[in-house]
Write an enzyme that holds these catalytic residues in place. Structure first.
Site, PDB file in Angstrom:
ATOM      1  N   SER A   1      -6.117   3.348   4.233  1.00  0.00           N
ATOM      2  CA  SER A   1      -5.463   2.556   3.194  1.00  0.00           C
ATOM      3  C   SER A   1      -6.485   1.678   2.476  1.00  0.00           C
ATOM      4  O   SER A   1      -6.212   0.523   2.150  1.00  0.00           O
ATOM      5  CB  SER A   1      -4.343   1.695   3.772  1.00  0.00           C
ATOM      6  OG  SER A   1      -3.523   1.184   2.751  1.00  0.00           O
TER       7      SER A   1
ATOM      8  N   SER B   1       0.797  -1.234   0.000  1.00  0.00           N
ATOM      9  CA  SER B   1       0.000   0.000   0.000  1.00  0.00           C
ATOM     10  C   SER B   1       0.823   1.275   0.000  1.00  0.00           C
ATOM     11  O   SER B   1       0.257   2.371  -0.042  1.00  0.00           O
ATOM     12  CB  SER B   1      -0.946   0.011   1.210  1.00  0.00           C
ATOM     13  OG  SER B   1      -1.996  -0.892   0.999  1.00  0.00           O
TER      14      SER B   1
ATOM     15  N   LYS C   1      -0.122   3.658  -2.699  1.00  0.00           N
ATOM     16  CA  LYS C   1      -1.145   4.704  -2.610  1.00  0.00           C
ATOM     17  C   LYS C   1      -0.551   6.096  -2.484  1.00  0.00           C
ATOM     18  O   LYS C   1      -1.240   7.094  -2.732  1.00  0.00           O
ATOM     19  CB  LYS C   1      -2.074   4.415  -1.426  1.00  0.00           C
ATOM     20  CG  LYS C   1      -2.898   3.131  -1.588  1.00  0.00           C
ATOM     21  CD  LYS C   1      -3.843   2.935  -0.429  1.00  0.00           C
ATOM     22  CE  LYS C   1      -4.701   1.688  -0.618  1.00  0.00           C
ATOM     23  NZ  LYS C   1      -3.959   0.432  -0.408  1.00  0.00           N
TER      24      LYS C   1
END
Length: 573
Positions: free
Chosen positions: A119, A59, A62
């Protein structure tokens, strides 16, 4: 029998232990360790370990999704309040999730909060689909942006970081990306330090809240975890004058990762100088980006950059090119048209010119034009709109140098010839004049003989050989030729009851007297009518007179001029 079972079980346990010892190093390589510590202020690397090894970013991806989202907002592609229609692709993403449904509408600001703080995979995918139309287009934009930011060993396949073949990055590249978020979008950076936030359909908690609470000065940035990646974290912290950013790949647990990050940041604060000249990264050079609105129809957003060169386009086939003179004349004509429009509202006819003289003054060949009837007069709009300042400026611009006085003290003013045209504000491009439209027969203030082309060019403020536009309001009469002793103004003695006039007083020069007459004529056209201007030379100066008026008209004109604080005296025959 019991002993046999016991022995068999013992051998099974031993076998499993041996297998685990054999495969433990292999399993450990599924999420190898990598780290990098950087001085945020300068970009100087303070510590690295496997920093350029391509690993699964999870993640941390992101951060790039959010960077592009902030970039799209800055460019006007979307806004924080844009309502995004959630695609089926976004709604189908596995946890962590905000809980979006296909077709649901949600504001961009809530998707940003969910992606940055919780997230949420569905929120990140919804942002990518809204900006670029679909996952593959957005991944392509991510890769172009990564290249522009100097992330040399990164390749993206999706917006949320879920494990995908070829979706890889490095500790160095993710640290660079985190630093870019800080410098390129400081207005949004505080979102990474929020421990909770309203995501529209739910209140979300930060996946990094334990580290934010435990480490002094920590203010971001992003966590990441998949089974292939392990526990990843890019974090930043500020203490005093120092700001450090670091990235960890391949942590074995949240606690172990946070402890390792605290160790790396402590190392950075220990090695970084207290005072240093800050060097922000240069703006990325993005040539073109593919973007799309929430409906999914793609469009192209191109950055405006100064070209290295600007070659002149080639002419169309069969179309003649224009030389510099023609271009200059065209530009001047456009400027003259605007100026003449304003001047024509304020100035009445004071000049008689031949059409050929007008064309010659502009440096152009005279074009055929219908001949005017004898005595035809062209007048402009009523001159009552002319202010005193404008009238004075116009008089100064149009009067010629002072001529020699006549032997009897008069300035000649002759009748126009039948074949001449009287112009108020003549512009070569005047459509009504070109078409030969009829014009009103309004009063004339003064008449002069036909000026020469050189005089017209001087009035236009251009060299006689190349006047680009001609605006004629009142031109100076030519220097008079010697006359007989007794010279009178035309029509003054034959006007029938118009033997009166007004005197504006004595002036120091002939020029000053002429200017006063012209200024007054422009300001008081309604009252003065067709009175004629005359300058008489006296021993004490030059007397400015209007003659050819009835007594009543002269008295009325003097009264109006007195109201304007202008000296005036009625004079008799």
């Amino acid at each position: 029998m019991a002993r046999t079972v016991t022995a068999l079980g013992r051998w099974v346990r031993y076998g499993l232990f041996a297998i685990s010892m054999i495969f433990a190093p292999i399993l450990a390589q599924a999420a190898p360790y990598a780290a990098l510590v950087m001085d945020m202020r300068t970009g100087e690397v303070l510590y690295s370990k496997n920093a350029d090894t391509r690993l699964h970013p999870a993640s941390l991806t992101k951060m790039m999704t959010l960077y592009i989202t902030f970039q799209a907002i800055e460019r006007g592609e979307i806004s924080l309040d844009t309502k995004v229609t959630v695609s089926a692709n976004a709604a189908s993403q596995p946890p962590s999730r905000l809980g979006l449904k296909p077709g649901q509408k949600i504001a961009v600001r809530y998707l940003i909060r969910a992606a940055a703080i919780k997230s949420a995979n569905d929120a990140a995918s919804a942002l990518g689909d809204a900006i670029s139309g679909n996952e593959s287009n957005f991944a392509a934009r991510m890769n172009r942006t990564a290249k522009a930011l100097g992330m040399r060993n990164t390749s993206f396949r999706n917006a949320n970081g879920l494990t995908r073949a070829g979706h890889l990055s490095t500790a160095r590249d993710m640290t660079l990306l985190g630093r870019r978020l800080f410098y390129d979008f400081p207005q949004y950076y505080n979102i990474f330090s929020r421990k909770t936030a309203d995501a529209g359909i739910a209140q979300v908690a930060n996946t990094n809240r334990r580290f934010l609470s435990a480490y002094e000065g920590a203010d971001g940035i992003k966590t990441g975890y998949t089974s292939a990646a392990g526990f990843n974290l890019t974090a930043s912290a500020k203490r005093g004058n120092k700001r450090i950013i670091a990235t960890v790949f391949g942590g074995t647990s949240t606690a172990q990762r946070n402890a390792k990050m605290a160790e790396l940041l402590d190392l950075g604060f220990g090695r970084a100088p207290n005072r240093v000249k800050e060097r922000a990264p240069e703006a990325p050079q993005l040539l073109a980006e593919a973007a799309a609105p929430q409906q999914g129809s793609a469009k192209t957003i191109r950055l405006v950059r100064a070209p290295k060169s600007s070659p002149r386009p080639l002419p169309r086939p069969g179309v003649a090119t224009h030389d510099a003179d023609a271009i200059a004349l065209a530009l001047a004509a456009a400027q003259a048209d605007a100026a003449a429009q304003k001047l024509a509202e304020a100035v009445v006819a004071d000049v008689t010119v031949q059409p050929e003289a007008v064309a010659a003054a502009a440096g152009l060949a005279a074009s055929p034009r219908p001949m005017a009837r004898p005595g035809t007069i062209v007048a402009a709009a009523p001159p009552a709109v002319v202010t005193e300042v404008e009238a004075v400026e116009l008089a100064e611009a149009t009067l010629a140098p002072e001529p020699s006085p006549e032997p009897n003290g008069f300035i000649q003013s002759t009748e126009p010839q039948p074949e001449t045209l009287t112009l108020a504000a003549a512009v070569l491009e005047d459509e009504s004049m070109a078409e030969g439209d009829a014009v009103p027969n309004d009063p004339i203030f003064a008449r002069t003989s036909v000026p020469q082309p050189e005089t017209l060019a001087m009035a236009a403020g251009a060299p006689p050989s190349r006047a680009q536009n001609v605006i004629l309001a009142a031109l100076t009469p030519p220097a008079p030729a010697p006359r007989q002793k007794q010279q009178v103004v035309a029509r003054a003695s034959s006007s029938g009851g118009r033997g009166h006039g007004i005197s504006l007083g004595l002036f120091a020069s002939n020029f000053a007297a002429e200017r006063a007459l012209l200024t007054t004529a422009l300001m008081e056209s309604d009252t003065l009518g067709d009175a004629l201007r005359k300058v008489a030379t006296r021993k004490t100066g030059y007397e400015a007179n209007f003659v050819g008026m009835s007594r009543d008209t002269a008295e009325l004109a003097c009264a109006r001029l007195a109201a304007r604080a202008t000296d005036c005296t009625v004079i008799g025959p």
